[in-house]
Design an enzyme around this catalytic site. Structure first.
Site, short mmCIF file in Angstrom:
data_model
loop_
_atom_site.label_atom_id
_atom_site.label_comp_id
_atom_site.label_asym_id
_atom_site.label_seq_id
_atom_site.Cartn_x
_atom_site.Cartn_y
_atom_site.Cartn_z
N HIS A 1 1.92 0.81 -15.18
CA HIS A 1 2.78 0.08 -16.10
C HIS A 1 2.02 -0.42 -17.33
O HIS A 1 2.60 -1.10 -18.17
CB HIS A 1 3.43 -1.11 -15.40
CG HIS A 1 4.17 -0.73 -14.16
ND1 HIS A 1 5.44 -0.20 -14.18
CD2 HIS A 1 3.82 -0.80 -12.85
CE1 HIS A 1 5.84 0.03 -12.94
NE2 HIS A 1 4.88 -0.33 -12.12
N ASP B 1 -4.25 -4.27 -10.79
CA ASP B 1 -2.89 -4.18 -10.28
C ASP B 1 -2.00 -3.40 -11.25
O ASP B 1 -2.11 -3.53 -12.47
CB ASP B 1 -2.33 -5.60 -10.11
CG ASP B 1 -0.93 -5.62 -9.54
OD1 ASP B 1 -0.73 -5.10 -8.43
OD2 ASP B 1 -0.02 -6.13 -10.22
N GLU C 1 -4.66 0.38 -8.91
CA GLU C 1 -3.47 0.74 -8.14
C GLU C 1 -2.55 1.57 -9.03
O GLU C 1 -1.80 1.03 -9.85
CB GLU C 1 -2.74 -0.52 -7.67
CG GLU C 1 -1.47 -0.19 -6.88
CD GLU C 1 -0.31 -1.13 -7.20
OE1 GLU C 1 0.72 -1.03 -6.50
OE2 GLU C 1 -0.42 -1.92 -8.15
N ASP D 1 6.38 -9.26 -20.01
CA ASP D 1 5.51 -8.09 -20.01
C ASP D 1 4.56 -8.11 -21.20
O ASP D 1 5.00 -8.14 -22.35
CB ASP D 1 6.37 -6.83 -20.04
CG ASP D 1 5.56 -5.56 -19.86
OD1 ASP D 1 5.20 -5.26 -18.71
OD2 ASP D 1 5.28 -4.89 -20.87
N LEU D 2 3.25 -8.08 -20.94
CA LEU D 2 2.26 -8.17 -22.01
C LEU D 2 2.34 -6.97 -22.95
O LEU D 2 2.54 -5.84 -22.52
CB LEU D 2 0.85 -8.26 -21.44
CG LEU D 2 0.30 -9.67 -21.19
CD1 LEU D 2 1.14 -10.41 -20.17
CD2 LEU D 2 -1.15 -9.60 -20.73
#
Length: 488
Positions: A238, A234, A264, A203-204
């Site tokens: 998150h 996308d 999204e 996860d960046l």
């Protein structure tokens, strides 16, 4: 002014034969006939393998050009094919939109050792362990690319979390420890599971300045190399919303001021959707998830669903200029993580609601147009969508008047404009055969209207006062227009 229409030009189960970019190029005349103004293409970047749908992103600088992860091409084809398709779409007046996956990276090249906390998957704020060391695949060197275009290498400190500990061969959600580490700020991320920063893979960390600067460098390279017209972002719920807004603002200020963007934000919550739009300063549009879920519920409940409330809570209703409306997509189709497939009987009604109304930018799903094969097969709706897109191009103009006054039968009219003078009356029923008394204006008096969709065989003559009673079959949709307008 012409009504805009977009197509999502892929579905999850396409054959992994490297031929999709070429097939889309061959379908260009069809896309023009449908009146498409935008096409959302699947992720073009090198993923975990030759059959990766595109969301297991490995290398954003590899568009199917380098031998990495056992393949040169991506699932959809080569870089050469992709660039040729983009150029052909632009020449045809259709904006190509790239699916951009920034949330995570997958399939690191080397393992690294660092300290983590194992987190509760149901509450990512709650640690289940004391700090301990793991090994994970967090070093990305892209050996097949050899530094071409960019020589940045990724390391563990560029990420916030991982889901696999190679040292102990265990899966879980591991929060990476270190200076200025931790999940994204709670106020700028979805609060599901305590904090939904972590979704999958590596996860960046959008707090890290090297990550931010590198992604800006990549954006400059990608937009220059491809001349793409827009981004579909996308999994934005998150990703730190402050980073997302700043990133798009940077692109529009420094690279392409006209870049079209939609995101999204998968949340069936009108209030939280609106809050997110405000957080990003309404700098880009969002997919209308609430409307999709209304369609899903309507298909499940049948006549028990209140059709007059089908738009309630939707972006189409609350913020139409920032709404990308859709019936289904690659995430909602059968067999996928967000499966919420609209029942086949209701899809004609749902598509009428997005294509034959003037609010929002409607997006046609490739799987609905061409059908889906395999274990999760679905029929195609090509004949219906051919007709609806024809109506959208020539009849969905002028004043729009709603007759949402019955729980099982609704209607609306588009009364035409100077450039598109022919009116349209649309009726939907989710129960028995119904009817609506609607006003088509005195300029339509005496005209004979037919159902262009062919579901009702009747002809309706408009009265001298402009009023007429239009029928609709049970569980069906009809689109009524002046039959002479089809000749003229």
């Amino acid at each position: 002014m012409v009504n805009e229409t977009m197509m999502q030009a892929f579905e999850w189960y396409l054959p992994a034969d490297g031929g999709h970019w070429r097939r889309l190029q061959e379908d260009l005349p069809l896309f023009q006939k449908l009146g498409l103004t935008k096409i959302w293409l699947p992720p073009a970047f090198k993923g975990t393998s030759a059959d990766d749908v595109g969301y297991g992103v490995y290398d954003l600088f590899d568009l199917g050009e380098f031998d990495q992860n056992g393949t040169v091409r991506t699932k959809y084809g080569s870089k050469e094919d992709y660039l040729a398709l983009v150029e052909s779409l632009k020449q045809a007046g259709i904006m190509p939109i790239a699916d951009i996956v920034l949330n995570h990276k997958a399939n690191g090249d080397k393992k690294e050792r660092f300290s983590v906390l194992r987190m509760d998957p149901d509450n990512r704020q709650n640690p289940l362990s004391q700090p301990f060391e793991i090994e994970a695949w967090t070093e990305f060197t892209f050996p097949g690319r050899h530094g071409t275009y960019n020589d940045f290498n990724w390391h563990w400190y560029h990420f916030t979390g991982v889901d696999y500990d190679a040292l102990h061969d265990e899966t879980g959600i591991y929060l990476i420890l270190g200076d200025n580490k931790g999940w994204a700020d709670q106020s700028r991320i979805d609060n599901e599971n305590g904090n939904f920063d972590y979704l999958m893979y590596d996860d960046l960390d959008f707090k890290h300045p090297e990550v931010v600067n590198h992604l800006k460098d990549w954006a400059g390279w990608f937009l220059t190399a491809t001349q793409i017209g827009g981004f579909r972002l996308d999994a934005v719920k998150h990703i730190d919303s402050e980073f997302m807004a700043d990133f798009i603002q940077y692109i529009r200020t420094s690279i392409n001021p006209d870049l079209y963007v939609f995101g999204e934000y998968w949340k069936n919550d009108a209030g939280m959707t609106q809050d997110y739009l405000e957080q990003v300063g309404e700098t880009f549009s969002l997919v209308d998830v609430v409307l999709h879920m209304n369609f899903y519920e309507a298909g499940q409940k049948g006549s028990q669903f209140n059709l007059s409330a089908v738009l309630d809570g939707s972006l189409m209703q609350a913020n139409p200029d920032l709404a990308v409306t859709f019936v289904d997509n690659h995430d909602s189709q059968r067999g996928q993580a967000l499966e919420s497939t609209v029942e086949e009987w209701f899809k004609p009604l749902a598509y009428a609601l997005i294509l034959l109304r003037q609010q929002g930018l409607p997006c046609i799903f490739y799987g609905d147009y061409f059908g889906i094969s395999g274990d999760f097969a679905q029929q195609d709706f090509r004949q219906l969508l051919d007709k609806l897109t024809f109506l959208r191009q020539y009849y969905v103009y002028g004043e729009q008047v709603d007759y949402f006054d019955h729980p099982n039968c609704i209607a609306w009219t588009c009364l035409g404009s100077e450039e598109h003078p022919h009116g349209l009356a649309v009726l939907l029923s989710n129960s028995d055969k119904g009817w609506k008394n609607v006003n088509m204006g005195t300029f339509n008096q005496g005209k004979v209207f037919i159902d262009y969709l062919g579901n009702c065989p009747d002809e309706v003559v408009i009265g001298q006062d402009g009023w007429a009673e239009f029928p609709v079959e049970a569980g069906s949709v009809s689109a009524w227009l002046d039959k002479d307008s089809l000749i003229n």
